[in-house]
Design a protein around this motif. Structure first.
Motif, short mmCIF file in Angstrom:
data_model
loop_
_atom_site.label_atom_id
_atom_site.label_comp_id
_atom_site.label_asym_id
_atom_site.label_seq_id
_atom_site.Cartn_x
_atom_site.Cartn_y
_atom_site.Cartn_z
N VAL A 154 -3.22 38.20 -56.34
CA VAL A 154 -3.90 36.90 -56.39
C VAL A 154 -3.63 36.23 -57.73
N HIS A 155 -3.73 34.92 -57.72
CA HIS A 155 -3.72 34.16 -58.97
C HIS A 155 -5.15 34.16 -59.51
N TRP A 156 -5.31 34.67 -60.70
CA TRP A 156 -6.61 34.73 -61.36
C TRP A 156 -6.76 33.46 -62.17
N VAL A 157 -7.82 32.71 -61.96
CA VAL A 157 -7.94 31.39 -62.56
C VAL A 157 -9.28 31.22 -63.26
N LEU A 207 -8.21 23.20 -64.01
CA LEU A 207 -7.93 24.58 -63.66
C LEU A 207 -6.89 25.20 -64.60
N LEU A 208 -7.17 26.42 -65.06
CA LEU A 208 -6.25 27.19 -65.87
C LEU A 208 -5.92 28.49 -65.14
N GLU A 209 -4.73 29.01 -65.40
CA GLU A 209 -4.34 30.29 -64.83
C GLU A 209 -4.46 31.36 -65.90
N LEU A 210 -4.92 32.54 -65.51
CA LEU A 210 -5.09 33.62 -66.47
C LEU A 210 -3.85 34.51 -66.50
#
Length: 391
Positions: free
Chosen positions: A176-179, A186-189
């Motif tokens: 998964v994309h962790w956000v 929105l930022l991505e981790l």
């Protein structure tokens, strides 16, 4: 968050991946490597994962009733479709093979259906595939072969599948994309390496395939600092599976929520978690390659991508209502009449309660059915409490 242990080989791989990514490796890629690295990934290496010796337990490992009732549901689909021959049942992510064995054992009691049945398992893990073949060797020896493939792409896309594509606790294992919700959106981790050799979580700008406005349509905007997940890989798999379904039903069983429940302002830390030696850990960087990493399923998103791929939403409910719709309580009563009082009966009763009770697995797990060319089929699993309006 700093990893405390893990495979030294995988740690070296992750370190190299971070360097190649410019010092910041998006968590989606980290999770992919931790779970599916060909040599050291959690699902790929030879290791116990299910049962007492492993890290978690699934419904098929608890009782054969789960697979028995699914088999009856697939037979109902076959009958409603006019009893096609062959009738293909595709199980995605078959784990130990226990569910396949129970489905096939029950199916064998219906001669005409069993003669038409073609059972295919999609399994990426060589270790799981080996375990499945060992468990199912008697089925194959009886003249009913089971076919294996590693990916959807190996199925015949030209002719298409007539039958059922189903999974149990499969989509939750996709990366998964962790956000995180930042002040500007929105930022991505991502994961960075610390000077002391540990790892830390950093925020970066989203990049394709994750769109910066993915969560912009929420009725209640998420507060600044909320962390959650976006399961694009699982959604892509559903779209591909739908494209290969010529006529029949797709059924997804997993723990998850509708979109409004998943992305609710009160769910400040999302659902990303790890399971290690039957303990739930909230640090997704702990024990890479030795710990299962998982996130809940957004069933609203799964329904949407299916609709776009041409499959209609046929039903959505909890696992408890689904199994009761298929007659699990009536089946329990039949077994009560045959079994002598004692530990075996008490264990079965407790297992059924765990599968259907709301405070146990009954509400935590959901069931989504999607279909093509099977209107106006009403599946028995959704006859008592169809909640598709909530999607």
């Amino acid at each position: 968050m700093v990893s405390s242990s893990g495979s030294s080989g995988l740690r070296a791989v992750l370190s190299a991946m971070i360097q190649e990514a410019g010092g910041r490796l998006r968590f989606r890629d980290w999770m992919e490597a931790a779970l599916y690295h060909p040599q050291w990934g959690y699902y790929m290496a030879q290791r116990p994962r299910l049962g007492r010796e492993g890290d978690f337990v699934t419904a098929p490992e608890m009782t054969s009733l789960f697979g028995e009732l699914l088999a009856l549901q697939w037979i109902e689909v076959w009958q409603a479709m006019g009893k096609p021959n062959p009738f293909t049942v595709v199980e995605a992510g078959a784990g130990s093979g226990r569910l396949a064995l129970d489905v096939l054992t029950t199916s064998a009691r219906f001669a005409d259906y069993y003669a038409a049945l073609r059972y295919v398992i999609i399994e990426r893990s060589p270790d799981f595939q080996q375990r499945q073949k060992l468990l199912l060797e008697d089925v194959a020896a009886s003249g009913r072969p089971v076919f294996w493939c590693e990916a959807l792409q190996e199925l015949d896309a030209g002719q298409g599948i007539e039958g059922v594509i189903f999974s149990n606790e499969f989509l939750d294992a996709f990366p998964v994309h962790w956000v995180e919700m930042g002040e500007a959106g929105l930022l991505e981790l991502a994961i960075a390496e610390r000077q002391d050799g540990g790892w830390e979580v950093v925020a970066v700008e989203p990049q394709a395939p994750l769109e910066p406005d993915y969560l912009s349509g929420l009725e209640t905007p998420l507060p600044i600092g909320v962390r959650t997940e976006v399961g694009l890989d699982g959604q892509h798999w559903v779209a591909e599976a739908a494209g290969r379904l010529q006529r029949g039903v797709m059924v997804t069983i997993d723990y998850g929520y509708t979109g409004p429940e998943y992305y609710h302002a009160s769910r400040l830390e999302g659902t990303l978690t790890g399971f290690w030696q039957h303990a739930q850990l909230n640090d997704p960087l702990a024990h890479p390659g030795e710990m299962d990493l998982t996130a809940h399923v957004d069933f609203s998103a799964v329904a949407r991508v299916g609709e776009r791929a041409g499959v209609r939403t046929m039903g959505y409910t909890t696992q408890g209502w689904f199994l009761m719709g298929l007659g699990i309580l009536e089946r329990l009563e039949q077994l009560r009449a045959k079994m002598a009082p004692g530990e075996a009966l008490e264990s079965l009763e407790k297992t059924v309660q765990r599968l259907v009770m709301p405070q146990a697995m009954g509400d935590r797990f959901k069931v989504l059915a999607q279909g093509r060319g099977v209107d106006p089929l009403k599946l028995s699993g959704f006859r008592l409490n169809d909640q598709r309006h909530r999607l």
